[in-house]
Motif scaffolding. Structure first.
Motif, mmCIF file in Angstrom:
data_model
loop_
_atom_site.group_PDB
_atom_site.id
_atom_site.type_symbol
_atom_site.label_atom_id
_atom_site.label_comp_id
_atom_site.label_asym_id
_atom_site.label_seq_id
_atom_site.Cartn_x
_atom_site.Cartn_y
_atom_site.Cartn_z
ATOM 1 N N MET A 116 -67.293 85.542 55.852
ATOM 2 C CA MET A 116 -67.043 86.282 57.075
ATOM 3 C C MET A 116 -65.547 86.538 57.232
ATOM 4 O O MET A 116 -64.705 85.793 56.743
ATOM 5 N N GLN A 125 -62.643 87.666 60.273
ATOM 6 C CA GLN A 125 -62.404 87.731 61.705
ATOM 7 C C GLN A 125 -61.075 88.410 61.979
ATOM 8 O O GLN A 125 -60.097 88.188 61.265
ATOM 9 N N PHE A 129 -66.026 89.400 64.606
ATOM 10 C CA PHE A 129 -66.401 88.847 63.305
ATOM 11 C C PHE A 129 -67.252 89.858 62.549
ATOM 12 O O PHE A 129 -68.084 90.551 63.133
ATOM 13 N N LYS A 130 -67.065 89.913 61.212
ATOM 14 C CA LYS A 130 -67.864 90.788 60.363
ATOM 15 C C LYS A 130 -68.157 90.087 59.034
ATOM 16 O O LYS A 130 -67.440 89.193 58.599
ATOM 17 N N PHE A 131 -69.224 90.551 58.361
ATOM 18 C CA PHE A 131 -69.566 90.068 57.019
ATOM 19 C C PHE A 131 -68.552 90.600 56.005
ATOM 20 O O PHE A 131 -68.066 91.732 56.110
#
Length: 268
Positions: free
Chosen positions: A67, A69, A95-97
């Motif tokens: 992840m 951020q 937050f992102k993958f």
């Protein structure tokens, strides 16, 4: 470096090979802070090693998943017009993958040749966050995909006690011009390491002085200092940066139990 908004970067990496299997696993954490904006990337790593011959050459393929951020701190701003609704206030995060892929080739028979290529931020994560403060603007940012190409060799021009390790590292992205590092490191008896690096970048070139030593076989500590030049604006804003490196190698092999021999008068 002193100051609340000065750039700061911390990186932590740990990796190991699974015993009796051509598989490696690891964890990497990178925390970056530049002014009012910060980023945190946490990724798990997995790689599979393919043996190419009996002389030690191999090809390793790996992926990382995790992840990313992004965050900002509006209190770092000092605007001329505090009432401007477009100036961020408060704090917010998103937050992102994140994912990456890489390949690494090693040939110990040809001057310890190694070549690697990888890509990071494959998904090019896009962030959108807004402070809970009423009227705060929506902030949008993204992480661009990066292509990394690197390689190096090891030669012994002054006998086996001195190893010279030239290497090159190039980073490409569609946002700014490529960055290229030319590195040379000299290692004395696998204990003392001295070197320098020249970096061409999109904003300023830099010259890096580095040194370190193996305190023990498992422990390496080092220091590097970056000197920016060619771009007066960047050079004035960033006189130089300090880098501290610590690396420790743990042995995961099980200790060999000594053979216990029991003797009694009955069986002599």
């Amino acid at each position: 470096v002193v100051g609340q908004t000065n750039p700061k970067t911390e990186a932590f990496n740990v990796h190991a090979r699974i015993p009796k299997l051509p598989i490696g696993v690891g964890l990497s954490v990178i925390n970056d802070k530049i002014g009012f904006q910060g980023s945190l990337v946490i990724r798990g790593n997995f790689n599979y090693q393919i043996s190419l011959d009996r002389r030690g050459s191999f090809l390793s393929l790996g992926v990382d998943l995790g992840m990313a951020q992004r965050n900002y701190e509006g209190s770092f701003f000092n605007p001329l017009d505090p009432g401007d609704p477009q100036i961020p206030v408060g704090a917010a995060t998103d937050f992102k993958f994140d994912a990456g892929f890489g390949a690494y080739y090693s040939n110990p028979q040809f001057n310890n040749l190694w070549v690697g290529v990888s890509t990071s931020h494959l998904t090019a994560p896009s962030f959108q966050y807004q402070s809970p403060v009423q009227g705060a603007p929506i902030i949008q940012s993204s992480m661009a995909r990066h292509l990394h190409i690197m390689g190096g060799i090891e030669i012994f021009p002054m006998g086996p006690s001195w190893a010279i390790q030239p290497a090159v590292y190039a980073k490409f992205t569609n946002v700014v011009k490529p960055s290229i590092d030319l590195n040379v490191r000299a290692v004395k008896d696998n204990k003392l390491a001295l070197g320098f690096s020249y970096r061409t970048g999109p904003f300023a070139d830099a010259f890096v002085l580095m040194g370190g030593m193996y305190v023990k076989r498992e422990l390496y500590v080092g220091y590097a200092y970056d000197i920016n030049f060619t771009n007066r604006v960047v050079s004035n804003a960033m006189v130089g940066s300090h880098e501290l490196i610590a690396q420790y190698c743990f042995s995961l092999s099980k200790p060999v139990k000594p053979e216990i021999i029991l003797r009694t008068p009955r069986f002599l």
